[in-house]
Design an enzyme around this catalytic site. Structure first.
Site, PDB file in Angstrom:
ATOM      1  N   ALA A 120     -37.863 -37.462   6.133  1.00  0.00           N
ATOM      2  CA  ALA A 120     -38.289 -38.757   6.669  1.00  0.00           C
ATOM      3  C   ALA A 120     -39.808 -38.800   6.678  1.00  0.00           C
ATOM      4  O   ALA A 120     -40.449 -37.975   7.326  1.00  0.00           O
ATOM      5  CB  ALA A 120     -37.736 -38.970   8.075  1.00  0.00           C
ATOM      6  N   HIS A 158     -52.088 -41.533   4.360  1.00  0.00           N
ATOM      7  CA  HIS A 158     -51.318 -40.300   4.214  1.00  0.00           C
ATOM      8  C   HIS A 158     -49.875 -40.577   3.782  1.00  0.00           C
ATOM      9  O   HIS A 158     -49.327 -39.892   2.914  1.00  0.00           O
ATOM     10  CB  HIS A 158     -51.356 -39.534   5.544  1.00  0.00           C
ATOM     11  CG  HIS A 158     -50.650 -38.223   5.508  1.00  0.00           C
ATOM     12  ND1 HIS A 158     -49.401 -38.045   6.070  1.00  0.00           N
ATOM     13  CD2 HIS A 158     -51.005 -37.033   4.983  1.00  0.00           C
ATOM     14  CE1 HIS A 158     -49.019 -36.789   5.891  1.00  0.00           C
ATOM     15  NE2 HIS A 158     -49.968 -36.157   5.230  1.00  0.00           N
ATOM     16  N   ALA A 184     -41.846 -33.243   3.275  1.00  0.00           N
ATOM     17  CA  ALA A 184     -41.480 -33.883   2.013  1.00  0.00           C
ATOM     18  C   ALA A 184     -42.467 -33.565   0.891  1.00  0.00           C
ATOM     19  O   ALA A 184     -42.079 -33.511  -0.276  1.00  0.00           O
ATOM     20  CB  ALA A 184     -41.371 -35.392   2.216  1.00  0.00           C
ATOM     21  N   PHE A 185     -43.721 -33.360   1.205  1.00  0.00           N
ATOM     22  CA  PHE A 185     -44.709 -33.044   0.170  1.00  0.00           C
ATOM     23  C   PHE A 185     -44.371 -31.721  -0.520  1.00  0.00           C
ATOM     24  O   PHE A 185     -44.646 -31.546  -1.708  1.00  0.00           O
ATOM     25  CB  PHE A 185     -46.117 -32.989   0.778  1.00  0.00           C
ATOM     26  CG  PHE A 185     -47.202 -32.906  -0.243  1.00  0.00           C
ATOM     27  CD1 PHE A 185     -47.635 -34.042  -0.908  1.00  0.00           C
ATOM     28  CD2 PHE A 185     -47.792 -31.692  -0.547  1.00  0.00           C
ATOM     29  CE1 PHE A 185     -48.637 -33.970  -1.868  1.00  0.00           C
ATOM     30  CE2 PHE A 185     -48.792 -31.604  -1.500  1.00  0.00           C
ATOM     31  CZ  PHE A 185     -49.219 -32.747  -2.164  1.00  0.00           C
ATOM     32  N   PHE A 224     -31.952 -38.374  -3.807  1.00  0.00           N
ATOM     33  CA  PHE A 224     -33.083 -38.731  -2.955  1.00  0.00           C
ATOM     34  C   PHE A 224     -32.595 -39.278  -1.620  1.00  0.00           C
ATOM     35  O   PHE A 224     -32.219 -40.439  -1.502  1.00  0.00           O
ATOM     36  CB  PHE A 224     -33.955 -39.766  -3.671  1.00  0.00           C
ATOM     37  CG  PHE A 224     -35.284 -39.980  -3.031  1.00  0.00           C
ATOM     38  CD1 PHE A 224     -36.303 -39.057  -3.198  1.00  0.00           C
ATOM     39  CD2 PHE A 224     -35.530 -41.107  -2.272  1.00  0.00           C
ATOM     40  CE1 PHE A 224     -37.543 -39.255  -2.622  1.00  0.00           C
ATOM     41  CE2 PHE A 224     -36.769 -41.317  -1.685  1.00  0.00           C
ATOM     42  CZ  PHE A 224     -37.777 -40.391  -1.863  1.00  0.00           C
ATOM     43  N   THR A 280     -52.878 -44.358   8.506  1.00  0.00           N
ATOM     44  CA  THR A 280     -53.753 -43.891   7.424  1.00  0.00           C
ATOM     45  C   THR A 280     -52.987 -43.911   6.103  1.00  0.00           C
ATOM     46  O   THR A 280     -51.768 -44.067   6.088  1.00  0.00           O
ATOM     47  CB  THR A 280     -54.231 -42.447   7.696  1.00  0.00           C
ATOM     48  OG1 THR A 280     -53.099 -41.569   7.601  1.00  0.00           O
ATOM     49  CG2 THR A 280     -54.864 -42.319   9.076  1.00  0.00           C
ATOM     50  N   TRP A 335     -40.291 -31.589   9.233  1.00  0.00           N
ATOM     51  CA  TRP A 335     -41.000 -32.721   9.835  1.00  0.00           C
ATOM     52  C   TRP A 335     -39.993 -33.791  10.220  1.00  0.00           C
ATOM     53  O   TRP A 335     -39.038 -34.053   9.502  1.00  0.00           O
ATOM     54  CB  TRP A 335     -42.018 -33.319   8.858  1.00  0.00           C
ATOM     55  CG  TRP A 335     -43.270 -32.521   8.738  1.00  0.00           C
ATOM     56  CD1 TRP A 335     -43.622 -31.700   7.711  1.00  0.00           C
ATOM     57  CD2 TRP A 335     -44.337 -32.460   9.680  1.00  0.00           C
ATOM     58  NE1 TRP A 335     -44.835 -31.130   7.949  1.00  0.00           N
ATOM     59  CE2 TRP A 335     -45.305 -31.580   9.166  1.00  0.00           C
ATOM     60  CE3 TRP A 335     -44.566 -33.057  10.923  1.00  0.00           C
ATOM     61  CZ2 TRP A 335     -46.486 -31.287   9.832  1.00  0.00           C
ATOM     62  CZ3 TRP A 335     -45.750 -32.762  11.585  1.00  0.00           C
ATOM     63  CH2 TRP A 335     -46.682 -31.896  11.040  1.00  0.00           C
ATOM     64  N   ARG A 381     -31.532 -45.731   9.860  1.00  0.00           N
ATOM     65  CA  ARG A 381     -31.061 -45.251   8.564  1.00  0.00           C
ATOM     66  C   ARG A 381     -30.494 -43.830   8.623  1.00  0.00           C
ATOM     67  O   ARG A 381     -30.079 -43.292   7.608  1.00  0.00           O
ATOM     68  CB  ARG A 381     -32.202 -45.341   7.549  1.00  0.00           C
ATOM     69  CG  ARG A 381     -32.490 -46.778   7.150  1.00  0.00           C
ATOM     70  CD  ARG A 381     -33.886 -46.962   6.565  1.00  0.00           C
ATOM     71  NE  ARG A 381     -34.102 -48.341   6.157  1.00  0.00           N
ATOM     72  CZ  ARG A 381     -34.367 -49.354   6.965  1.00  0.00           C
ATOM     73  NH1 ARG A 381     -34.432 -49.156   8.273  1.00  0.00           N
ATOM     74  NH2 ARG A 381     -34.564 -50.572   6.496  1.00  0.00           N
TER      75      ARG A 381
END
Length: 155
Positions: A82, A90, A58-59, A115, A88, A24, A129
């Site tokens: 990222a 989410h 990431a989930f 991380f 929302t 993602w 970043r």
């Protein structure tokens, strides 16, 4: 009486590193990956000691990191992704669960999970970043992994 100080360093970068990379937002994450690779290489880590593992997002990082850590093949894992806020809730769920899950993996296995997951409010912040105005957080995460491997070797 002298206070003893123990800290990690970058004098002799050793170990095997897994880069856990999100698909993602790849337009940002690929820059994080390149920053992490550059940092590891500059500190003397051979390409033979780096493996790149892609996960959907990431989930999914905590489960993938748990499997990587449990394999015993890696001295550290560098999570690179990222999560960009939308309209929302989410964002809050994904960012929170990713952060908590990766911390749990590190604590449960003793393998550092650095991380390098951006949690930002906008695409502009993500771009800043990942190699422009605000540096490269992928590079910083790789430095964290190197330092933690060194530190844990001294504890």
């Amino acid at each position: 009486m002298t206070i003893k100080i123990i800290e990690g360093d970058f004098k002799s970068a050793t170990g095997k590193y897994a880069l856990l990379v999100s698909r993602w937002n790849s337009f940002v994450v690929e820059h994080l990956k390149e920053g992490a690779l550059d940092t590891l290489r500059r500190h003397g880590v051979s390409d033979d000691d780096i493996e790149i593992v892609y996960a959907p997002g990431a989930f999914e990082f905590p489960l993938a990191a748990q499997k990587l850590a449990a394999s015993g093949d890696y001295d550290a894992i560098v999570a690179l992704g990222a999560v960009i806020r939308g309209g929302t809730p989410h964002f809050d769920y994904v960012a929170g669960e990713c952060t908590k899950g990766l911390a749990q993996v590190s604590l449960a296995t003793g393998i550092p999970v650095a991380f390098g997951v951006l949690t930002v409010d906008s695409i502009e912040q993500a771009i800043e970043r990942s190699g422009t105005k605000a540096g490269n957080k992928g590079s910083e995460a790789a430095e964290t992994a190197l330092e933690m491997v060194s530190l844990l070797g001294k504890l």
